[in-house]
Enzyme design. Sequence first.
Site: not given
Ligand code: TYM
Length: 311
Positions: A112, A191, A194
């Site tokens: 990031k 991948k 957003k």
């Molecule tokens: P975030 O908001 O970026 O994404 C949410 C979930 O979507 C999955 N994901 C994907 N899976 C497969 N292929 C992709 N291209 C893809 N893009 C996103 C992410 O792996 C995620 O599961 N840090 C986390 C949010 C978070 C969280 C937590 C998750 C905060 N606390 C506790 C689980 C448990 C995040 O930024 O996800």
Amino acid sequence: MKRLFTGLQPSGDAIHIGNYFGALKPFLGLYEGYESLLCVVDYHALTTIRDPEVLRKNTIHVAKAYLAVGVDPSKAIIFRQSAVAAHTELAWIFECLVTVPFLMQSHAYKDKTAKGLEATAGLFNYPMLMASDILLYDTDIVPVGKDQEQHLEYARDVAGKFNRSYSKIFKEPETHIQKEVAVVPGIDGEKMSKSYKNTIPLFAPEDEVRDAIMKIMTDSDATIPQNVHAIHSLFKNSSELDSLYSENKGNYKFLKDALANDLLEYFSDARKSYNTLSDSKVETILKEGEERANSIAEAKMREVRKAIGVR
Ligand code: TYM
């Protein structure tokens, strides 16, 4: 009953198919067999959003998405992270346990900041807030996409360090990553994310969804457009795709239209349901979830505070 926990950041106004296949669908497949928590991690999104209206709007969008894809709020605790103060309280306690070099190993932080995101202390400490989300609820299993693997390791590591330093209070959670959809590719083949602006949104108007699909990059030499095919395989099995792609070799426009139709049909119920949900209904559900989450989190924090020697 064992606990399941996952969360999505309200960092954009468009939940995309990567979020769906990586996290929401696996959650849906499991959640009725557990005590399940589904969190909108709005404090995490503060690492990228400084407009209060945008954060509020995106938070409702993510909660609506949870409901629209079929999560039954009577069978899962759906809540905002910021409504349970214990998440940030516990994060501070964890930050006092881990070292700067340990946090420096974070791939997400390096990626990031390399992409120009301001290197705030919040962004640096992000994994400890995520560890708190998970560990507060004695979570057994966390369904996520592959990009979250290291964050889950951080959570297990800090749980172990706390347990060794004080007393055995935290459970080390298991990561649940579904191999075939661990990394859903975006319209450029990287991948889907957003922050890469390569997403196919789930709930955008139909023309926007079709536009995103028409922009999927294709290699002009190839008879099978790999990026289109890879995304298409989320909706159709390989024998159906084999005949479609061999009968329409080189006809990219036709294949992209076919993908768009299949995707829109696959999400048809979810998209209808999204449009019927009012913001006030979503607020009511978040409020109920907040009360349930707070009572679990508070009980845990009483143990934690006693163990570390504060009030
Ligand atoms: P975030 O908001 O970026 O994404 C949410 C979930 O979507 C999955 N994901 C994907 N899976 C497969 N292929 C992709 N291209 C893809 N893009 C996103 C992410 O792996 C995620 O599961 N840090 C986390 C949010 C978070 C969280 C937590 C998750 C905060 N606390 C506790 C689980 C448990 C995040 O930024 O996800």
